[in-house]
Design a protein around this motif. Structure first.
Motif, PDB file in Angstrom:
ATOM      1  N   PRO A  62      57.224  54.892  48.519  1.00 50.20           N
ATOM      2  CA  PRO A  62      57.371  56.030  48.875  1.00 50.20           C
ATOM      3  C   PRO A  62      56.291  57.599  48.508  1.00 50.20           C
ATOM      4  N   THR A  63      56.084  57.021  47.618  1.00 49.16           N
ATOM      5  CA  THR A  63      55.236  58.782  47.224  1.00 49.16           C
ATOM      6  C   THR A  63      53.852  58.888  47.184  1.00 49.16           C
ATOM      7  N   SER A  64      53.416  57.584  46.823  1.00 47.99           N
ATOM      8  CA  SER A  64      51.798  57.829  47.614  1.00 47.99           C
ATOM      9  C   SER A  64      50.945  57.152  48.319  1.00 47.99           C
ATOM     10  N   VAL A  65      51.848  56.479  49.076  1.00 50.47           N
ATOM     11  CA  VAL A  65      51.658  55.984  50.410  1.00 50.47           C
ATOM     12  C   VAL A  65      52.577  56.540  51.465  1.00 50.47           C
ATOM     13  N   THR A  66      53.908  56.624  51.655  1.00 49.83           N
ATOM     14  CA  THR A  66      54.434  58.042  52.857  1.00 49.83           C
ATOM     15  C   THR A  66      54.306  58.969  52.470  1.00 49.83           C
ATOM     16  N   THR A  67      54.396  59.487  51.762  1.00 54.96           N
ATOM     17  CA  THR A  67      54.685  61.109  51.213  1.00 54.96           C
ATOM     18  C   THR A  67      53.042  61.670  51.636  1.00 54.96           C
ATOM     19  N   VAL A  68      52.132  61.026  50.394  1.00 62.92           N
ATOM     20  CA  VAL A  68      50.646  61.741  50.518  1.00 62.92           C
ATOM     21  C   VAL A  68      49.816  61.199  51.443  1.00 62.92           C
ATOM     22  N   PHE A  69      49.167  60.119  51.169  1.00 64.85           N
ATOM     23  CA  PHE A  69      48.249  59.689  52.084  1.00 64.85           C
ATOM     24  C   PHE A  69      48.076  59.122  53.364  1.00 64.85           C
ATOM     25  N   GLY A  70      49.689  58.386  53.941  1.00 70.02           N
ATOM     26  CA  GLY A  70      49.761  57.784  54.705  1.00 70.02           C
ATOM     27  C   GLY A  70      49.513  58.564  55.966  1.00 70.02           C
ATOM     28  N   ALA A  71      50.631  59.462  55.800  1.00 70.90           N
ATOM     29  CA  ALA A  71      50.322  60.226  57.197  1.00 70.90           C
ATOM     30  C   ALA A  71      49.463  61.328  56.659  1.00 70.90           C
ATOM     31  N   LEU A  72      48.543  61.317  56.607  1.00 74.52           N
ATOM     32  CA  LEU A  72      47.793  62.654  56.975  1.00 74.52           C
ATOM     33  C   LEU A  72      46.148  61.514  56.812  1.00 74.52           C
ATOM     34  N   TYR A  73      45.990  60.640  56.543  1.00 77.59           N
ATOM     35  CA  TYR A  73      45.062  59.403  57.113  1.00 77.59           C
ATOM     36  C   TYR A  73      44.959  58.889  58.178  1.00 77.59           C
ATOM     37  N   LEU A  74      46.181  58.176  58.309  1.00 74.77           N
ATOM     38  CA  LEU A  74      46.572  57.120  59.461  1.00 74.77           C
ATOM     39  C   LEU A  74      46.240  58.220  60.411  1.00 74.77           C
ATOM     40  N   THR A  75      46.925  59.685  60.351  1.00 73.84           N
ATOM     41  CA  THR A  75      46.766  60.471  61.717  1.00 73.84           C
ATOM     42  C   THR A  75      45.275  60.991  61.784  1.00 73.84           C
ATOM     43  N   ALA A  76      44.454  60.877  60.794  1.00 72.18           N
ATOM     44  CA  ALA A  76      42.692  61.322  61.534  1.00 72.18           C
ATOM     45  C   ALA A  76      42.177  60.490  61.750  1.00 72.18           C
ATOM     46  N   VAL A  77      42.161  59.088  61.392  1.00 67.66           N
ATOM     47  CA  VAL A  77      41.851  57.578  61.407  1.00 67.66           C
ATOM     48  C   VAL A  77      42.750  57.523  63.455  1.00 67.66           C
ATOM     49  N   ALA A  78      43.259  57.426  63.915  1.00 66.16           N
ATOM     50  CA  ALA A  78      43.129  58.134  65.265  1.00 66.16           C
ATOM     51  C   ALA A  78      43.328  58.542  65.539  1.00 66.16           C
ATOM     52  N   ALA A  79      43.620  59.756  65.549  1.00 68.86           N
ATOM     53  CA  ALA A  79      42.972  60.957  66.174  1.00 68.86           C
ATOM     54  C   ALA A  79      41.066  60.838  66.383  1.00 68.86           C
ATOM     55  N   GLN A  80      40.280  60.100  65.029  1.00 66.37           N
ATOM     56  CA  GLN A  80      38.905  59.992  65.513  1.00 66.37           C
ATOM     57  C   GLN A  80      38.805  58.890  66.187  1.00 66.37           C
ATOM     58  N   ALA A  81      38.945  57.953  65.938  1.00 66.13           N
ATOM     59  CA  ALA A  81      39.121  56.623  67.392  1.00 66.13           C
ATOM     60  C   ALA A  81      39.795  57.693  68.992  1.00 66.13           C
ATOM     61  N   ALA A  82      40.504  59.169  69.125  1.00 64.52           N
ATOM     62  CA  ALA A  82      40.797  59.026  70.306  1.00 64.52           C
ATOM     63  C   ALA A  82      39.868  60.014  70.399  1.00 64.52           C
ATOM     64  N   MET A  83      39.105  60.734  69.574  1.00 64.65           N
ATOM     65  CA  MET A  83      37.395  61.298  69.919  1.00 64.65           C
ATOM     66  C   MET A  83      36.559  60.369  70.526  1.00 64.65           C
ATOM     67  N   ALA A  84      36.742  59.489  70.178  1.00 58.16           N
ATOM     68  CA  ALA A  84      35.404  58.053  70.081  1.00 58.16           C
ATOM     69  C   ALA A  84      35.358  57.763  71.873  1.00 58.16           C
ATOM     70  N   ASP A  85      36.653  57.375  72.550  1.00 60.37           N
ATOM     71  CA  ASP A  85      37.252  57.216  73.498  1.00 60.37           C
ATOM     72  C   ASP A  85      37.124  58.055  73.996  1.00 60.37           C
ATOM     73  N   THR A  86      36.845  59.405  74.084  1.00 60.61           N
ATOM     74  CA  THR A  86      36.914  60.312  74.900  1.00 60.61           C
ATOM     75  C   THR A  86      36.046  59.908  76.195  1.00 60.61           C
ATOM     76  N   ALA A  87      34.767  59.408  75.945  1.00 64.24           N
ATOM     77  CA  ALA A  87      34.321  58.991  77.450  1.00 64.24           C
ATOM     78  C   ALA A  87      34.734  58.504  78.108  1.00 64.24           C
ATOM     79  N   HIS A  88      35.968  57.150  77.354  1.00 65.47           N
ATOM     80  CA  HIS A  88      36.590  56.830  78.427  1.00 65.47           C
ATOM     81  C   HIS A  88      37.533  56.809  79.277  1.00 65.47           C
ATOM     82  N   ASN A  89      38.399  57.339  78.022  1.00 63.75           N
ATOM     83  CA  ASN A  89      39.794  57.715  78.390  1.00 63.75           C
ATOM     84  C   ASN A  89      39.562  59.093  79.293  1.00 63.75           C
ATOM     85  N   GLY A  90      38.407  59.964  79.791  1.00 65.57           N
ATOM     86  CA  GLY A  90      37.967  60.829  79.904  1.00 65.57           C
ATOM     87  C   GLY A  90      38.263  62.657  79.371  1.00 65.57           C
ATOM     88  N   PRO A  91      38.357  63.473  79.717  1.00 66.14           N
ATOM     89  CA  PRO A  91      37.913  64.877  79.267  1.00 66.14           C
ATOM     90  C   PRO A  91      39.435  65.093  78.563  1.00 66.14           C
TER      91      PRO A  91
END
Length: 474
Positions: free
Chosen positions: A34-63
């Motif tokens: 609950p402290t290190s993973v959920t409160t601190v690193f999990g939210a920021l890192y998984l959001t960043a990975v998902a956002a980068q994946a979305a950015m990479a897929d922009t060509a497929h999903n449209g602008p």
């Protein structure tokens, strides 16, 4: 008392102390999730990975999947769309939905596992299975990189199932290893020890994260290393309670054969029906779910309040998290000492009064004044662990013998299932007023309602109703 009886009593006390010493180490072990993973690193890192994946897929999903700002840049990656089972949502919303989904899965799994633990009395083995399973899933989150945020979602859910189930079973050991008069001290020691463990592990991770350039690692590498450290920490320190805890009750009906899972469903059904015979236990549980929702909400929105309303930078917020965790250790110990003199119920009520004062003070903290924000964090830490620790020990007094894991499963998932009320009130007040100050002070209602309801719960009668011995001070 004969000499033999005296020796047996001394041996029993020594065995209890040995088990209790081992038991508190699981609070130390699991608190990293609950402290290190959920409160601190999990939210920021998984959001960043998902956002980068979305950015990479922009060509497929449209602008429109990753809209540009006025200057033609795509700086707000959290606004990029990702697809979950065909449903498009902003990457920044992934973490909130993931927390909700993980809670739903726990609500479905944890009570059944608690029923199986009570029926088979393989609590020690099940504690190990779910603890090591959750720790393994946490460590494997270090493999999440590039665009495979889906792996991170799966592993986080598995880690939470392991955490929720193991914690419910862990709590159920309290009546087995502590007398009625020992439980408050045991629970508060465990909770305090847990905060100390989490702050030490988090400090190590933050040193790596903040000095990552000097160490030659990237920001993503530092986050992944934090996941690996958390999993190893959780698994390694779980070995201590597993060596010291032992079985205390015979299996409940396991000799009749049949599927363990089917029998677990039957056991859970029977327990839920029988719970209506203990309305005072349910009254305490309902009261707890109200004020613990306030506690969880304050913990979860304090960083947002400090950032958005008070304008503090990340270094101030990180320092605040460490202050809360560190002071919570002393707060847990203090609650145990006070409960020894006043009893658990009165100490919880006193703690809820402090919560009301602290939340009221949060409304008046001026923007840009970190020292006052740090003082507020210290006030939160003082009551954060102790309130929950004494609630845990007091609830253990009201649980029927042989049903501990099931009742604590309901206790654990009930806390998560009702955790939407506080964030909903906070968000609604912020939207209506356009400020986080009315939003934060609105949370006082949870603590005030819990205080009033706790006053009217006759806990001594509740303990007698389930046939448990009463503590001398309550």
């Amino acid at each position: 008392m004969s000499v033999v009886d005296g020796e047996r009593t001394a041996e029993d006390a020594a065995q209890r102390r040995r088990e209790q010493t081992g038991w508190v180490w699981y609070d130390w072990a699991n608190s990293v999730l609950p402290t290190s993973v959920t409160t601190v690193f999990g939210a920021l890192y998984l959001t960043a990975v998902a956002a980068q994946a979305a950015m990479a897929d922009t060509a497929h999903n449209g602008p429109n999947a990753c809209p540009m700002d006025a200057e033609g840049n795509r700086d707000k990656l959290r606004d990029c769309d990702i697809s979950v089972l065909g449903v498009h949502l902003p990457a920044g919303s992934l973490w909130g939905y993931l927390l909700a989904f993980a809670t739903v899965i726990q609500v479905l799994v944890v009570p059944l596992m608690g029923a199986i633990a009570d029926r088979t009395q393989n609590k020690k083995r099940m504690l190990g299975i779910f603890a090591f399973g959750g720790a393994t899933a946490t460590a494997l989150m270090a493999l999440v990189a590039g665009s495979n945020w889906g792996l991170g979602v799966l592993l986080f859910v598995l880690a939470n199932v392991g955490y929720g189930t193991s914690v419910a079973i862990y709590y159920s050991f309290i009546p087995d290893i502590a007398t009625a008069d020992e439980r408050d001290g045991l629970s508060t020691r465990g909770w305090a020890f847990g905060y100390l463990g989490s702050v030490l592990c988090l400090l190590l991770q933050l040193v790596i994260y903040l000095y990552r350039e000097d160490l030659g690692v990237s920001e993503g590498d530092a986050a992944r290393l934090a996941f690996l450290m958390s999993g190893v920490w959780w698994a390694a320190f779980t070995l201590i309670p597993l060596r010291r805890l032992r079985q205390h009750q015979p299996p409940h009906g396991a000799e009749h054969g049949g599927s363990v899972v089917t029998a677990g469903f039957r056991e859970l059904r029977d327990t839920l029906k029988a719970a209506r015979a203990y309305p005072l236990t349910l009254a305490f549980l309902g009261t707890y779910l109200i004020y613990t929702d306030g506690i969880a909400t304050v913990a979860n929105v304090s960083a947002q309040y400090g950032s958005e309303e008070l304008g503090f930078a990340a270094d101030v917020l990180i320092t605040t998290i460490l202050i809360v965790q560190f002071v919570a250790f002393f707060g847990g110990v203090l609650h145990g000492l006070v409960a020894r003199r006043l009893g658990a119920k009165k100490t919880i009520m006193l703690s809820l009064c402090v919560w009301v004062v602290v939340i009221g003070a949060a409304y008046f903290v001026p923007a840009g004044e970190p020292l006052q924000f740090y003082a507020l964090a210290a006030g939160i830490g003082l009551v954060l662990g102790g309130t929950n620790a004494l609630s845990r020990s007091l609830f253990s007094q009201m649980v029927p013998r042989g049903k501990e894991a099931q009742y604590f499963s309901v206790y654990e998932v009930g806390e998560r299932a009702t955790s939407w009320m506080g964030p909903l009130l906070f968000a609604a007040m912020a939207q209506i007023t356009g400020s986080y100050r009315p939003a934060i002070i609105s949370l006082v209602v949870f603590f005030f309602a819990g205080l009033v309801l706790m006053y009217f719960v006759p806990v001594r009668r509740a303990i007698r109703a389930v046939g448990n011995p009463e503590p001398a001070v309550l």
